[in-house]
Write a protein that holds these residues in place. Structure first.
Motif, PDB file in Angstrom:
ATOM      1  N   GLY A  14       0.162  -3.235   8.928  1.00 56.48           N
ATOM      2  CA  GLY A  14       0.775  -4.240   8.056  1.00 56.48           C
ATOM      3  C   GLY A  14      -0.040  -4.431   6.791  1.00 56.48           C
ATOM      4  O   GLY A  14       0.494  -4.482   5.675  1.00 56.48           O
ATOM      5  N   ALA A  15      -1.384  -4.497   6.939  1.00 56.09           N
ATOM      6  CA  ALA A  15      -2.256  -4.700   5.778  1.00 56.09           C
ATOM      7  C   ALA A  15      -2.111  -3.531   4.815  1.00 56.09           C
ATOM      8  O   ALA A  15      -1.991  -3.698   3.598  1.00 56.09           O
ATOM      9  CB  ALA A  15      -3.714  -4.828   6.236  1.00 56.09           C
ATOM     10  N   ASN A  16      -2.063  -2.325   5.370  1.00 56.41           N
ATOM     11  CA  ASN A  16      -1.943  -1.132   4.531  1.00 56.41           C
ATOM     12  C   ASN A  16      -0.589  -1.091   3.832  1.00 56.41           C
ATOM     13  O   ASN A  16      -0.475  -0.694   2.667  1.00 56.41           O
ATOM     14  CB  ASN A  16      -2.145   0.112   5.409  1.00 56.41           C
ATOM     15  N   LEU A  17       0.453  -1.556   4.542  1.00 54.91           N
ATOM     16  CA  LEU A  17       1.798  -1.505   3.961  1.00 54.91           C
ATOM     17  C   LEU A  17       2.003  -2.593   2.900  1.00 54.91           C
ATOM     18  O   LEU A  17       3.044  -2.630   2.246  1.00 54.91           O
ATOM     19  CB  LEU A  17       2.865  -1.603   5.061  1.00 54.91           C
ATOM     20  N   ALA A  18       1.019  -3.491   2.745  1.00 51.87           N
ATOM     21  CA  ALA A  18       1.091  -4.440   1.627  1.00 51.87           C
ATOM     22  C   ALA A  18       0.933  -3.691   0.301  1.00 51.87           C
ATOM     23  O   ALA A  18       1.347  -4.176  -0.757  1.00 51.87           O
ATOM     24  CB  ALA A  18       0.003  -5.510   1.775  1.00 51.87           C
ATOM     25  N   ASP A  19       0.377  -2.467   0.350  1.00 51.10           N
ATOM     26  CA  ASP A  19       0.255  -1.628  -0.849  1.00 51.10           C
ATOM     27  C   ASP A  19       1.655  -1.110  -1.224  1.00 51.10           C
ATOM     28  O   ASP A  19       2.348  -0.530  -0.380  1.00 51.10           O
ATOM     29  CB  ASP A  19      -0.678  -0.439  -0.545  1.00 51.10           C
ATOM     30  N   PRO A  20       2.098  -1.314  -2.493  1.00 48.61           N
ATOM     31  CA  PRO A  20       3.477  -0.964  -2.842  1.00 48.61           C
ATOM     32  C   PRO A  20       3.825   0.507  -2.592  1.00 48.61           C
ATOM     33  O   PRO A  20       4.933   0.811  -2.158  1.00 48.61           O
ATOM     34  CB  PRO A  20       3.568  -1.293  -4.345  1.00 48.61           C
ATOM     35  N   GLY A  21       2.880   1.442  -2.819  1.00 49.18           N
ATOM     36  CA  GLY A  21       3.168   2.870  -2.628  1.00 49.18           C
ATOM     37  C   GLY A  21       3.454   3.184  -1.165  1.00 49.18           C
ATOM     38  O   GLY A  21       4.449   3.827  -0.826  1.00 49.18           O
TER      39      GLY A  21
END
Ligand SMILES: NC(=O)c1ccc[n+]([C@@H]2O[C@H](COP(=O)([O-])OP(=O)(O)OC[C@H]3O[C@@H](n4cnc5c(N)ncnc54)[C@H](O)[C@@H]3O)[C@@H](O)[C@H]2O)c1
Length: 379
Positions: A247-254
């Motif tokens: 989830g934290a990583n998917l906060a990155d728009p790319g």
């Protein structure tokens, strides 16, 4: 001889849940609920036994496996009693999850990754190794001319700079060391013509992309229902709330864009048109590995009557994903043994964004999988 699973992202939630799960099954402390290769319709002597799988991998994180397993237990992902009972077993896997190698060029880095995998294979006298990417989702990379041709790729990798994203470098290293490769993430992985050619050249199979464990799994059952009843889906909008490292990583728009694209594909392919609406992913730290998906579907029926359906899914992501990692490793190892190479499109059942032109309905994917397994047993 045993089969190895080399986990890129070996200290992450999915990886550690897979390691704890397989170790618990071997010790007789857990059953195989969630593993589809253990269903009577799919069980096959062609598969390596879950208890015989040996784990290794790469991860830049240094958290000890035991600490990660304890954190997963506190979060309610795995039972704490298992972590306590398996401390010794986890300690034996600990040195096998190595730091990610880095060298001056990507060609040298790939050689170091391949060396680690070969040394693991030799140390444990493994018949074969399946490399599984369960590392953080990457943003889609920029296109590079060398992605089209295996020889051009080798040449470009020998020059300074990044030609391949990490997921694809793992696929490259797997193929040159004669290993199969599975991409459980939405990252690029083996999805490049040059890597497909390399897999064929080394006669190894690969599978992907992006494990189907939650909202998309439900979509792949419901969308065919609307299609078969000739109901017109007008909108399908979903919001996914998830915490944890993913989830934290998917906060990155790319990374978020890569995941959202992979989650919408099932609708267009199953319905034959794209309804309005989007899939959104939001990071909510407090819910950890437990994901909530809310979906709203509006549709019309006979004489244009408007109707709607809503569903809420509360899933524990790693507990849903880990048994599929074990299934995929068993299936891919058996496919490799039976001489298959290139993309394993019959494994679409497991993926949000499957390889090749395959049906997206779960029932049709199940039929493909069952006949694939029968073919392995006959081989
Ligand atoms: N859990 C699910 O249901 C599910 C479903 C589909 C796909 N996935 C994908 O699986 C992956 C893992 O999910 P997770 O919840 O375990 O995430 P996580 O954040 O807990 O674990 C990812 C791990 O990858 C490591 N990593 C980062 N870069 C790396 C690199 N270059 N090489 C090796 N390791 C690297 C991180 O240090 C971390 O330990 C994600 O890409 C996620 O999108 C998960």
């Amino acid at each position: 001889m045993a089969t190895g699973i080399w986990l890129a992202g070996g200290r992450g939630s999915v990886a550690v849940t897979s390691i704890v799960g397989a170790t618990a099954i071997r010790a007789g402390l857990a059953d195989t609920t969630g593993c589809v290769t253990e269903l009577p319709q799919l069980r096959s002597p062609a598969f390596p036994a879950i208890g015989e799988l040996v784990f290794g991998g790469h991860d830049p994180a240094s958290i000890p496996l035991c600490k990660k397993a304890e954190a997963l237990a506190v979060a309610g992902v795995i039972p704490a009693r298992l972590v306590a009972a398996l401390t010794e077993e986890l300690a034996t896997v600990e040195p096998e999850i190595r730091p990610v190698p880095a060298a001056a060029t990507q060609l040298e880095t790939a050689a170091l990754i391949a060396e680690d995998i070969s040394a693991f294979r030799y140390r444990h006298s493994l018949e074969r190794v399946v490399v599984v990417n369960v590392s953080s989702t990457e943003p889609a990379p920029a296109a590079h001319p060398a992605h089209a041709d295996a020889d051009a790729l080798r040449q470009a990798l020998g020059e300074p700079g990044a030609v391949l994203p990490a997921s694809s470098l793992y696929a490259y290293a797997a193929f040159i060391s004669g290993c199969s490769y599975i991409d459980f993430t939405p990252s690029t992985g083996a999805r490049l013509p040059a890597l497909d050619a390399l897999a064929h050249r080394h006669a190894v199979p690969y599978a992907g992309h992006d494990g189907k464990t939650g909202e998309t799994l439900v979509k792949s059952v419901l969308a065919p229902m609307f299609a078969m009843r000739n109901l017109r889906v007008r909108t399908w909008s979903g919001t996914n709330l998830l915490g944890g490292g993913d989830g934290a990583n998917l906060a990155d728009p790319g990374a978020n864009a890569a995941k959202a694209t992979s989650k919408q594909r099932v609708l267009g392919e199953t319905l034959g048109y794209e309804p309005q609406g989007n899939t959104r992913i939001e990071y909510v730290d407090d819910i950890g590995d437990f994901k909530t998906a809310w979906d709203l579907i509006t549709f019309s029926g006979f004489l244009g009557t408007s109707m709607r359906m809503e569903f809420t899914w509360h899933g524990c992501d790693s507990a849903l994903a880990a048994p599929l990692v074990l299934d995929l490793a068993r299936l891919t190892a058996a496919a490799h043994k039976s001489g298959r190479s290139g993309p394993l499109t019959d494994l679409a059942f497991f993926f949000k964004d499957p390889l090749g032109s395959v049906p997206h309905s779960l029932a049709e994917q199940w039929a493909l999988l069952a006949s694939f397994v029968r073919g392995l047993a006959d081989a």
